[in-house]
Design a protein around this motif. Structure first.
Motif, PDB file in Angstrom:
ATOM      1  N   HIS A 175      75.433  54.607  63.486  1.00  0.00           N
ATOM      2  CA  HIS A 175      76.330  54.791  62.318  1.00  0.00           C
ATOM      3  C   HIS A 175      75.542  54.183  61.160  1.00  0.00           C
ATOM      4  N   LEU A 176      75.890  54.474  59.833  1.00  0.00           N
ATOM      5  CA  LEU A 176      75.276  53.952  58.521  1.00  0.00           C
ATOM      6  C   LEU A 176      76.258  54.153  57.334  1.00  0.00           C
ATOM      7  N   ALA A 177      76.373  53.027  56.711  1.00  0.00           N
ATOM      8  CA  ALA A 177      77.330  53.040  55.551  1.00  0.00           C
ATOM      9  C   ALA A 177      76.731  53.146  54.289  1.00  0.00           C
ATOM     10  N   HIS A 178      77.077  53.815  53.437  1.00  0.00           N
ATOM     11  CA  HIS A 178      76.411  53.881  52.140  1.00  0.00           C
ATOM     12  C   HIS A 178      75.127  54.676  52.219  1.00  0.00           C
ATOM     13  N   ASN A 179      75.168  55.804  53.171  1.00  0.00           N
ATOM     14  CA  ASN A 179      74.197  56.566  53.218  1.00  0.00           C
ATOM     15  C   ASN A 179      73.748  57.587  52.167  1.00  0.00           C
ATOM     16  N   THR A 180      72.479  57.357  51.407  1.00  0.00           N
ATOM     17  CA  THR A 180      72.264  57.919  50.182  1.00  0.00           C
ATOM     18  C   THR A 180      72.040  59.629  50.735  1.00  0.00           C
ATOM     19  N   ASN A 181      71.594  59.792  51.477  1.00  0.00           N
ATOM     20  CA  ASN A 181      71.147  61.340  51.771  1.00  0.00           C
ATOM     21  C   ASN A 181      72.454  61.920  52.457  1.00  0.00           C
ATOM     22  N   LEU A 182      73.541  61.351  53.049  1.00  0.00           N
ATOM     23  CA  LEU A 182      74.725  61.764  53.172  1.00  0.00           C
ATOM     24  C   LEU A 182      75.391  62.241  51.957  1.00  0.00           C
ATOM     25  N   SER A 183      75.395  61.129  50.888  1.00  0.00           N
ATOM     26  CA  SER A 183      75.888  61.303  49.644  1.00  0.00           C
ATOM     27  C   SER A 183      75.515  62.555  49.072  1.00  0.00           C
ATOM     28  N   MET A 219      72.386  54.450  41.451  1.00  0.00           N
ATOM     29  CA  MET A 219      72.780  53.815  42.750  1.00  0.00           C
ATOM     30  C   MET A 219      71.610  53.879  43.670  1.00  0.00           C
ATOM     31  N   ALA A 220      70.770  54.956  43.833  1.00  0.00           N
ATOM     32  CA  ALA A 220      69.855  55.005  44.907  1.00  0.00           C
ATOM     33  C   ALA A 220      68.233  54.640  44.516  1.00  0.00           C
ATOM     34  N   GLN A 221      68.145  54.485  43.209  1.00  0.00           N
ATOM     35  CA  GLN A 221      66.704  54.458  42.880  1.00  0.00           C
ATOM     36  C   GLN A 221      66.101  52.975  43.301  1.00  0.00           C
ATOM     37  N   ASP A 222      64.774  52.937  43.942  1.00  0.00           N
ATOM     38  CA  ASP A 222      64.145  51.790  44.218  1.00  0.00           C
ATOM     39  C   ASP A 222      62.780  52.030  43.974  1.00  0.00           C
ATOM     40  N   GLY A 223      62.412  51.629  42.859  1.00  0.00           N
ATOM     41  CA  GLY A 223      61.096  51.887  42.569  1.00  0.00           C
ATOM     42  C   GLY A 223      60.442  53.283  42.545  1.00  0.00           C
ATOM     43  N   ASP A 224      59.451  53.529  43.482  1.00  0.00           N
ATOM     44  CA  ASP A 224      58.951  54.763  43.510  1.00  0.00           C
ATOM     45  C   ASP A 224      59.397  55.695  44.270  1.00  0.00           C
ATOM     46  N   HIS A 225      60.826  55.481  44.989  1.00  0.00           N
ATOM     47  CA  HIS A 225      61.334  56.144  45.704  1.00  0.00           C
ATOM     48  C   HIS A 225      63.084  55.920  45.811  1.00  0.00           C
ATOM     49  N   THR A 226      63.902  56.566  46.777  1.00  0.00           N
ATOM     50  CA  THR A 226      65.141  56.373  46.698  1.00  0.00           C
ATOM     51  C   THR A 226      65.337  55.446  48.134  1.00  0.00           C
ATOM     52  N   ARG A 227      66.512  55.089  48.215  1.00  0.00           N
ATOM     53  CA  ARG A 227      66.898  54.012  49.342  1.00  0.00           C
ATOM     54  C   ARG A 227      67.311  54.968  50.346  1.00  0.00           C
ATOM     55  N   LEU A 228      67.397  54.618  51.600  1.00  0.00           N
ATOM     56  CA  LEU A 228      68.034  54.877  52.727  1.00  0.00           C
ATOM     57  C   LEU A 228      69.562  54.563  52.466  1.00  0.00           C
ATOM     58  N   ALA A 229      70.150  53.568  52.124  1.00  0.00           N
ATOM     59  CA  ALA A 229      71.541  53.339  51.925  1.00  0.00           C
ATOM     60  C   ALA A 229      71.744  52.666  50.572  1.00  0.00           C
ATOM     61  N   PHE A 230      72.420  52.538  49.938  1.00  0.00           N
ATOM     62  CA  PHE A 230      72.708  52.150  48.419  1.00  0.00           C
ATOM     63  C   PHE A 230      72.661  50.619  48.581  1.00  0.00           C
ATOM     64  N   ASP A 231      73.026  49.879  49.485  1.00  0.00           N
ATOM     65  CA  ASP A 231      73.119  48.554  49.575  1.00  0.00           C
ATOM     66  C   ASP A 231      71.930  47.986  50.396  1.00  0.00           C
ATOM     67  N   ARG A 232      70.769  48.736  50.350  1.00  0.00           N
ATOM     68  CA  ARG A 232      69.400  48.497  51.184  1.00  0.00           C
ATOM     69  C   ARG A 232      68.269  48.471  50.344  1.00  0.00           C
ATOM     70  N   PRO A 233      67.866  47.621  49.622  1.00  0.00           N
ATOM     71  CA  PRO A 233      66.556  47.684  48.751  1.00  0.00           C
ATOM     72  C   PRO A 233      65.412  47.764  49.738  1.00  0.00           C
ATOM     73  N   GLY A 234      64.278  48.057  49.447  1.00  0.00           N
ATOM     74  CA  GLY A 234      63.362  48.231  50.309  1.00  0.00           C
ATOM     75  C   GLY A 234      63.234  48.939  51.389  1.00  0.00           C
ATOM     76  N   THR A 235      64.261  50.137  51.619  1.00  0.00           N
ATOM     77  CA  THR A 235      64.390  51.088  52.682  1.00  0.00           C
ATOM     78  C   THR A 235      64.016  52.384  51.911  1.00  0.00           C
ATOM     79  N   TRP A 236      63.833  53.712  52.925  1.00  0.00           N
ATOM     80  CA  TRP A 236      63.745  54.846  52.329  1.00  0.00           C
ATOM     81  C   TRP A 236      64.201  55.711  53.389  1.00  0.00           C
ATOM     82  N   SER A 237      64.438  57.038  52.958  1.00  0.00           N
ATOM     83  CA  SER A 237      64.528  58.207  53.895  1.00  0.00           C
ATOM     84  C   SER A 237      64.516  59.586  53.518  1.00  0.00           C
TER      85      SER A 237
END
Length: 701
Positions: free
Chosen positions: A506-514, A554-572
């Motif tokens: 399970h993953l909450a706030h999943n940016t790819n699912l969004s 909501m998803a932007q995180d530097g040079d990429h976008t996040r795995l989950a909206f509430d998880r900076p430093g992640t990617w997918s």
């Protein structure tokens, strides 16, 4: 009118493509000769599916895709010396396998030994634009021999197909028989209990119906049902044992009864000589669909297995020509659109994709097409199996995608499905009697609400894109409205839900699912527009764009976008963005796609791009979708190259696994799944090519 103008542009583009290719060096259109983890020999449906899982056909027995032995064995006797070219056991040395070549419909081997060259071909004319032919459970075998040393040789060929093709395990009892069908000797073998459609599950083989070996009348050909002892007598003497001299019934492992043929080529010189046969399977009934037993599609008008074999024999020469033309054209288009490495992956995926499905006829004769979730949980008609597989069918026959979606849509309209979102499945293969995954029909536990609802709206929208109308959607409009409302309320920032990558948890706030939910709502808006529902189209069109704009922030995180909206430093991998490009909706800016691809290129491992920052494993289908985000051919090929390396070098000898480790190429889980058809997503970015292939489908009668 807009769609008609689009089609006109596509035809012009196709003409230009052809003209350009005529001016440039022609695409090689060569078969795949590189090493692959497994080789399809007979690949029709989840039960009738036999593979070689080694580099040569003499290293081990041929096997069902699950890994269980389903032996087909073969020998040449050259001047009295037995030489094995397929399978294990028995007398004689192995012939030297000098080549193996794959095309979408054929597998061809060449062997040498004793001064003789043998060419063995397995041809399955699984052409997706012809449903009768696609449904036909017949594979053609041929063997061609000729001398290579300027001498003449006495040559005999022996081939057999074991009772293992018709049992789940060798402790089951079998019976057999032989009949004449036209000019053919037709052997058949099967269990003596015939428990049709009674077993469900994943790691199972069929144990009802009849495996068949049909041998047309040809010079020097004999047939018999024999055991291993009879085969050994042939290898010593060159004579076929007395026909059908074994007592039955007997357990499949007792002397291993097999349908056998002997070909005496006589005195063979430099002139090639060929003999042929057909391996077929009569499964009686193919699928149980809400307690109704449905026959294979080829049976819908009362055709018998004898009729099929007669038709197959009469059409063999023409079908071989059709198959060769199909193989050349599809391989050439794959290579033009995506490059040689991409084309080879797609060719290897071709028969595997089809063989993970079963085509049957509903009570009104309409085609229904059911997937099996091979080696993940055995579910039937899983929506998030159809979703990644859908590019294959959108390209080669959208009718087949409709035939997969219809059972899910009809099920979701039943009172027993009481949820406001789409189902995950409708049972466990081969019984399609209602959802079994997660909470089933009882609770929302472990369901995939955003995932499956988004999947359905996107696939139906893609059908409308290539059809130029929303007729299919109109039949189910109240249902689609309900799913759109659910995605409107839940899709932008999903709760703690499963997605199709449920193996990751399970993953909450999943940016790819969004992204999936947003694109699905835009797809729904376009369907509404095509149906003349202007207010609804305007409302959902605006909503999807508002959501996309929020997503970017909501998803932007530097040079990429996040795995989950509430998880900076992640990617997918944002593979769901592929639909925005393929459907031409432009919800998300091109700069986002360029940013993501640039980040992916910097984070690849030796065998591919990891799925996300949590693990180093990946999904083969999703890498190709992510690579499709790039408009730069060089970038696409850079992302595809490690996947091609995985196919060539993986230590896991199984039909192409879609879930593997990017550091060493080893299988993590899954094998022989239909989702490898997702590699055809790249083809949908070439509108002229998509229009050409999708337009060839023969409407079911």
């Amino acid at each position: 009118m807009a769609f008609l103008r689009s089609i006109a542009r596509h035809r012009v583009a196709l003409s230009l493509l052809c003209a350009t290719s005529a001016a440039q060096p022609l695409v090689a259109q060569e078969p795949v000769t590189t090493r692959t983890p497994a080789t399809p020999l007979i690949a029709h449906d989840p039960y009738f599916s036999v593979w070689s899982l080694a580099d040569t056909t003499t290293e081990q027995s041929t096997r069902h895709w699950t890994g269980t032995d389903q032996q087909m064995t073969g020998w040449l006797r050259v001047d009295g010396t037995p030489l094995r070219f397929m399978g294990q056991g028995g007398a004689g040395d192995a012939m030297k396998q000098t080549s193996r070549a794959l095309t979408p419909t054929r597998t061809t081997y060449e062997y040498e030994g004793g001064g003789v060259r043998l060419t063995a071909t397995f041809f399955t004319p699984a052409l997706p634009d012809d449903l009768d032919l696609l449904s036909r459970p017949v594979t053609y075998l041929s063997w061609t021999v000729r001398a290579t040393d300027a001498r003449r040789h006495a040559v005999q060929l022996y081939f057999d197909a074991s009772a293992q093709l018709a049992v789940d395990n060798e402790q089951q009892s079998v019976v057999w028989g032989t009949s004449r069908v036209g000019d053919m000797a037709v052997m058949r073998i099967g269990t003596n209990t015939q428990q049709v459609l009674e077993k469900v599950g994943d790691n199972l083989r069929i144990d009802w119906g009849w495996a068949q070996l049909a041998v047309p009348r040809q010079a020097g050909t004999m047939t018999a049902t024999v055991g291993e002892s009879g085969r050994d007598r042939f290898l010593k003497s060159g004579r076929m044992p007395d026909a059908d001299d074994m007592a039955m019934p007997r357990l499949a492992h007792q002397d291993r009864p097999a349908m056998a043929m002997l070909v005496d080529f006589g005195d063979v010189g430099e002139t090639a000589d060929t003999r042929r046969a057909m391996v077929a399977y009569d499964d009686i009934d193919g699928i149980e669909y809400f307690k109704r037993r449905l026959p294979a599609y080829w049976r819908r008008d009362g055709m018998t297995m004898a009729d099929v074999l007669l038709k197959a024999e009469a059409e063999e020469t023409a079908l071989r020509k059709r198959g060769e033309a199909f193989d050349r054209e599809l391989t050439a288009d794959l290579e033009r659109v995506g490059g040689r490495a991409y084309a080879e992956i797609a060719v290897v995926a071709y028969r595997q994709t089809l063989a993970a499905h079963k085509l049957v006829a509903d009570i009104d004769g309409r085609p229904l097409y059911f997937s099996k979730e091979n080696f993940s949980n055995g579910c039937i008609a899983t929506v998030d199996i159809t979703y990644p597989t859908s590019p294959f069918f959108l390209l080669l026959n959208p009718d087949l995608l409709e035939a997969q979606l219809r059972p899910i849509l009809d099920y979701a309209q039943m009172p027993r499905w009481r949820f406001p979102f789409a189902p995950h499945d409708i049972g466990t293969y081969p019984q399609a009697n209602g959802q079994v995954y997660g909470g089933g029909e009882r609770t929302e536990d472990d369901q995939m609400p955003v995932e499956e609802s988004g999947n359905m709206l996107l696939m139906i929208g893609a059908i409308a894109k290539i059809r130029g109308n929303a007729d299919f959607a109109e039949r189910y409009w109240p249902l689609l409205q309900r799913w759109a409302v659910y995605l409107r309320d839940k899709g932008l920032d999903p709760e703690n839900q499963l997605s199709t990558d449920d193996f990751a948890g399970h993953l909450a706030h999943n940016t790819n699912l969004s992204i999936k939910a947003i694109s699905a709502l835009d797809s729904y808006a376009e369907l509404a527009r095509l149906l003349g529902k202007k207010a609804e189209a305007t409302r959902y069109h605006a909503l999807s764009r508002q959501m996309a704009a929020k997503w970017l922030t909501m998803a932007q995180d530097g040079d990429h976008t996040r795995l989950a909206f509430d998880r900076p430093g992640t990617w997918s991998q944002k593979y769901n963005l592929a639909w925005d490009k393929v459907l031409g909706r432009n919800l998300f800016p091109a700069s986002l796609l360029r940013q993501e691809v640039g980040f992916y290129l910097k984070n690849q491992q030796p065998y591919g791009l990891p799925l996300d920052s949590r693990k180093t494993y990946t999904k083969l289908d999703w890498i190709v979708w992510s690579a499709t985000l790039s408009d730069d051919r060089s970038e696409f090929e850079q992302l595809i190259a490690p996947v091609h390396r995985y196919m060539r070098e993986t230590p896991s000898r199984v039909p192409l696994s879609d879930w593997y480790e990017t550091r060493d190429g080893a299988q993590v889980g899954f094998q022989a799944r239909a989702v490898v058809g997702g590699v055809y997503m790249k083809m949908l970015t070439a509108p002229a090519v998509w229009s050409k292939w999708a337009g060839r489908a023969r409407k079911p009668q």
